[in-house]
Design a protein around this motif. Structure first.
Motif, PDB file in Angstrom:
ATOM      1  N   GLU A  90       0.827  -1.215   0.000  1.00  0.00           N
ATOM      2  CA  GLU A  90       0.000   0.000   0.000  1.00  0.00           C
ATOM      3  C   GLU A  90       0.859   1.260   0.000  1.00  0.00           C
ATOM      4  N   LEU A  91       1.949   1.241   0.750  1.00  0.00           N
ATOM      5  CA  LEU A  91       2.831   2.405   0.757  1.00  0.00           C
ATOM      6  C   LEU A  91       3.456   2.626  -0.617  1.00  0.00           C
ATOM      7  N   ILE A  92       3.853   1.552  -1.261  1.00  0.00           N
ATOM      8  CA  ILE A  92       4.427   1.659  -2.604  1.00  0.00           C
ATOM      9  C   ILE A  92       3.385   2.199  -3.583  1.00  0.00           C
ATOM     10  N   SER A  93       2.150   1.748  -3.458  1.00  0.00           N
ATOM     11  CA  SER A  93       1.085   2.153  -4.380  1.00  0.00           C
ATOM     12  C   SER A  93       0.843   3.656  -4.374  1.00  0.00           C
ATOM     13  N   VAL A  94       1.116   4.317  -3.276  1.00  0.00           N
ATOM     14  CA  VAL A  94       0.924   5.764  -3.180  1.00  0.00           C
ATOM     15  C   VAL A  94       1.730   6.496  -4.253  1.00  0.00           C
ATOM     16  N   TYR A  95       2.906   5.967  -4.586  1.00  0.00           N
ATOM     17  CA  TYR A  95       3.799   6.653  -5.511  1.00  0.00           C
ATOM     18  C   TYR A  95       3.621   6.260  -6.967  1.00  0.00           C
ATOM     19  N   LEU A  96       2.854   5.239  -7.251  1.00  0.00           N
ATOM     20  CA  LEU A  96       2.786   4.718  -8.612  1.00  0.00           C
ATOM     21  C   LEU A  96       2.229   5.702  -9.629  1.00  0.00           C
ATOM     22  N   ASN A  97       1.355   6.591  -9.223  1.00  0.00           N
ATOM     23  CA  ASN A  97       0.721   7.500 -10.171  1.00  0.00           C
ATOM     24  C   ASN A  97       1.570   8.707 -10.543  1.00  0.00           C
TER      25      ASN A  97
END
Length: 191
Positions: A90-97
């Motif tokens: 979830e923490l990684i997903s924050v930066y994907l966009n």
């Protein structure tokens, strides 16, 4: 109470406007004067909320501390391995966009960690240490390694994955897949 809410709103406004300007003009091309002018505030007001321009990016990292607590709470019912893996994903997903913002934030977080200006990494490690310690007490993990050592290694592979992905993000493999592979290698040694 109202005064504190207004302060928080203004800090968030400065942060959001700064991020908007960083995206539009590039981080290096945005000055504190430009941020203050765009927010309709004095330069001194900016410094009341952020000691330096770099601290705007650190604020993003600091806001992740609350997110970390929320995520940890959300997955508390899972076994420790899955709980930790979900937290990292979830923490990684924050930066994907937004990979450009991600690169700036990661580089500033790492740079500030070496200057001892940021406690984000310490808070991250302490939160994971507590989760691991609780799992040990509940006998859901059986390891002879110290909880702090485990959390330090996991945070290390997290940042290693983020940095490598930000430098080589043309790979076809997703950042979450890369992290999961590294996590599995480390977890095998923990259990």
């Amino acid at each position: 109470m109202l005064k504190e809410e207004r302060k928080k709103e203004l800090k968030n406004q400065i942060f959001l406007k700064s991020i908007e300007l960083f995206k539009e003009y590039g981080y290096e091309n945005v000055t504190v004067e430009k941020i203050a002018s765009s927010c309709g505030i004095a330069k001194g007001t900016f410094f009341n909320y952020f000691p330096k321009k770099e601290h705007v990016l650190l604020y993003l990292g600091n806001s992740q501390d609350d997110l970390l607590q929320d995520i940890a709470q959300k997955y508390q019912h899972l076994k420790i391995k899955q709980q930790l893996l979900n937290i990292f994903k979830e923490l990684i997903s924050v930066y994907l966009n937004n990979s450009d913002l991600f690169k700036l934030t990661i580089s500033e977080t790492i740079r500030s960690a070496f200057k001892n200006e940021s406690t984000n990494i310490n808070i991250f490690e302490e939160t994971l240490t507590d989760l691991i310690e609780n799992a040990k007490k509940n006998n859901t993990i059986n390891t002879h390694f110290a909880s702090g050592t485990i959390s330090s290694v996991l945070v290390g592979i997290y940042f290693n994955t983020l940095v490598n992905w930000s430098v080589n993000n043309e790979k076809n493999e997703s950042i979450i897949t890369i992290f999961e592979k590294q996590f599995e290698v480390v977890w095998e040694g923990i259990e």
